[in-house]
Design an enzyme around this catalytic site. Structure first.
Site, mmCIF file in Angstrom:
data_model
loop_
_atom_site.group_PDB
_atom_site.id
_atom_site.type_symbol
_atom_site.label_atom_id
_atom_site.label_comp_id
_atom_site.label_asym_id
_atom_site.label_seq_id
_atom_site.Cartn_x
_atom_site.Cartn_y
_atom_site.Cartn_z
ATOM 1 N N SER A 17 44.560 37.400 43.512
ATOM 2 C CA SER A 17 44.268 38.820 43.266
ATOM 3 C C SER A 17 45.442 39.672 43.750
ATOM 4 C CB SER A 17 42.936 39.251 43.889
ATOM 5 O OG SER A 17 42.979 39.287 45.289
ATOM 6 N N HIS A 63 42.753 38.845 39.286
ATOM 7 C CA HIS A 63 41.934 40.070 39.372
ATOM 8 C C HIS A 63 42.820 41.256 39.020
ATOM 9 C CE1 HIS A 63 39.180 38.053 42.608
ATOM 10 N NE2 HIS A 63 38.933 37.615 41.397
ATOM 11 N N ASP A 89 37.217 35.298 47.093
ATOM 12 C CA ASP A 89 36.908 34.613 45.841
ATOM 13 C C ASP A 89 37.794 33.370 45.736
ATOM 14 O OD1 ASP A 89 35.853 34.075 43.352
ATOM 15 O OD2 ASP A 89 37.076 35.552 42.284
#
Ligand code: SAM
Lengths: 290, 185
Positions: free
Chosen positions: B9, B36, B129
């Protein structure tokens, strides 16, 4: 079993294979007992949803879950809810609606009467969006919309047309980006943190239970909206449902799919021409391409 | 090995670019990436990456078969899944850990499909995540590589994986590219 649990040791090939058998048996059981056919839905997605339910209920195996599904009807309703993804919003992908206004509306205006089928309407946000657009284009009064889904809970919400007020900020933004001609708030009244959409919008909408996998053609329509439903189906099932759409559409009827869905890799690529490639708007050909 | 899955991300655009540029030209495994990026489109980044790395880079399409010599990105706002016939599928399920696409979803479904023929790579990022998904890859016999948190742009994502289990390798980007090249042979 269920060796995906944290801290469990490695998953052996035997465990993997056995779980795949269990998934197939569970789907077979659901179909035989309740008539809901998930056998050709995306397996990766189903497995994730099934695993979540196992974890929530503390079951060790899918067979345990199957036992519960077969003998407890109330539990089955919960499980059915697990498998159906109802995420939706008003004017989802605003650019799609903008393109629809530019490329489809003039075509629709040539019809004296218009029939639209919205398949997989979920809780109705999309169908109210469409109704608003049609109203602004002076088409709503001549239109009959069939909004269908196989999930009775979401149909109930769709019929009521009541949504949380807090969602309206995003929806109003989408509405403007979608080419809205007024204000979204022109179409609803607010009360206690909820909004109620105007009944004049739903006057020409019939909400009905229809399963795309097991039910057949029910009307001939000029336009089909089926967005973000086919992504949950495997290739075989996509083709089956596209056949249903092809048969339900009038000559030169229009098909709108989700922006990440397409007729590519399906049997129906040659039966439609592309009205807008990016927004996945298709037009049925009188004679399929070779 | 059959495929590489990558999750990242915050700082991810730069890290992916670095990783791909350090890979030898003959590295031909499919590389499947969740980055992301909010609800922004990813198209300009994809074409930039294509020009910089001379690799085929594209957004993954549903039902598309996974091919060698191709870098795939999850489309923004959809979860990307791998089916057992090595095709992609998408879902609009709710966000997981505030993310859609979710790295965990890609990693877990990739582990089911590719089993021990998979390399999982978790790079810089500011949430957790991907840690659970990477652990699943390891349990299914795949190789797990985590970016060294000390040199990563944002260390939360790689650190979360290291706290959860013991990845096979913890490396900075340059050594990671070498390791992947070796494993991909
Ligand atoms: C992700 S929602 C999409 C909602 C809306 N069309 C949109 O794009 O925002 C998918 C919907 O398809 C419905 N659905 C799934 N399988 C179906 C089937 N076999 N028959 C009818 N509806 C189905 C689900 O109940 C759910 O409401």
């Amino acid at each position: 079993m269920l060796s995906d649990k944290p801290n469990d040791t490695n998953v052996s090939q035997e465990v993997m294979d056995t779980k795949d058998i269990e998934v197939d048996l569970l789907l077979q059981a659901v179909f035989m007992k309740y008539g809901h056919d998930f056998r050709n839905y995306s397996k990766a997605h189903l497995k994730r949803r099934i695993n979540q339910r196992l974890q929530l209920n503390g079951y060790n195996t899918i067979s345990e879950l199957q036992n519960k599904v077969l003998w407890d009807k109330t539990f089955f309703r919960t499980f059915l809810q697990d498998l159906s993804i109802n995420v939706t919003e008003m004017f989802r992908d605003p650019e799609f609606y903008l393109t629809f206004r530019e490329k489809v509306v003039s075509d629709l205006k040539t019809y004296a009467r218009l029939k639209i089928w919205q398949a997989g309407c979920s809780t109705g946000e999309e169908v109210y969006s469409l109704a608003i657009l049609l109203k602004e284009e002076d088409l709503l009064s001549r239109t009959q919309i069939y909004a269908t889904d196989f999930n009775k809970n979401v149909l109930e919400t769709a019929k009521q047309g009541i949504y949380p007020k807090k969602e309206m900020e995003l929806y109003a933004k989408n509405y403007i980006e979608a080419g809205g001609k007024g204000k979204l708030s022109d179409y609803y009244t607010s009360k206690y943190g909820s909004v109620l959409f105007d009944k004049s919008l739903s006057k020409n909408i019939v909400f009905a239970d229809h399963n795309l996998v097991t039910d057949g053609v029910f009307a001939e329509v000029n336009l089909i909206f089926c967005r973000n439903v086919l992504i949950y189906f495997d290739k075989f099932l996509q083709n089956k449902v596209l056949k249903l759409f092809n048969e339900s559409l009038t000559k030169r009827g229009i098909l709108c799919l989700g922006t990440k869905e397409s007729l590519r890799f399906t049997d129906f690529e040659q039966s439609f021409s592309m009205l807008d490639k990016k927004m996945r708007i298709y037009k049925k050909l009188q004679i399929p391409k070779k | 090995m059959k495929a590489v899955v990558v999750g990242t991300s915050y700082g991810g655009m730069e890290a992916i670019r670095n990783l791909l540029m350090n890979l030898p030209g003959d590295f031909d495994l499919p590389i499947i990436i969740v980055l992301h990026i909010g609800s922004n489109t990813i198209n300009s980044y994809i074409s930039q990456l294509h020009h910089k790395t001379n690799r085929k880079v594209k957004e993954a399409r549903e039902k598309e078969p996974i091919r060698r010599n191709t870098v795939y990105f999850a489309p923004p706002n959809y979860h990307l899944q791998i089916e057992s016939d090595f095709t992609f599928s998408l879902s609009t399920d709710p966000k997981i850990n505030y993310s859609r696409p979710s790295i965990d979803v890609l990693f877990e479904t990739a582990a089911w499909a590719f089993k021990d023929k998979l390399i999982g790579v978790l790079l810089t990022g500011s949430n957790n995540d991907g840690a659970a998904g990477l652990q699943t890859i390891k349990k299914f016999g795949g190789i797990t590589i985590v970016e060294n948190p000390e040199t990563a742009f944002a260390k939360t994502m790689p650190s979360s994986a290291i706290e959860l289990f013991e990845p096979d390798f913890v490396l900075d980007i340059k050594n990671m590219a070498e390791k992947m090249a070796e494993l991909g042979k």
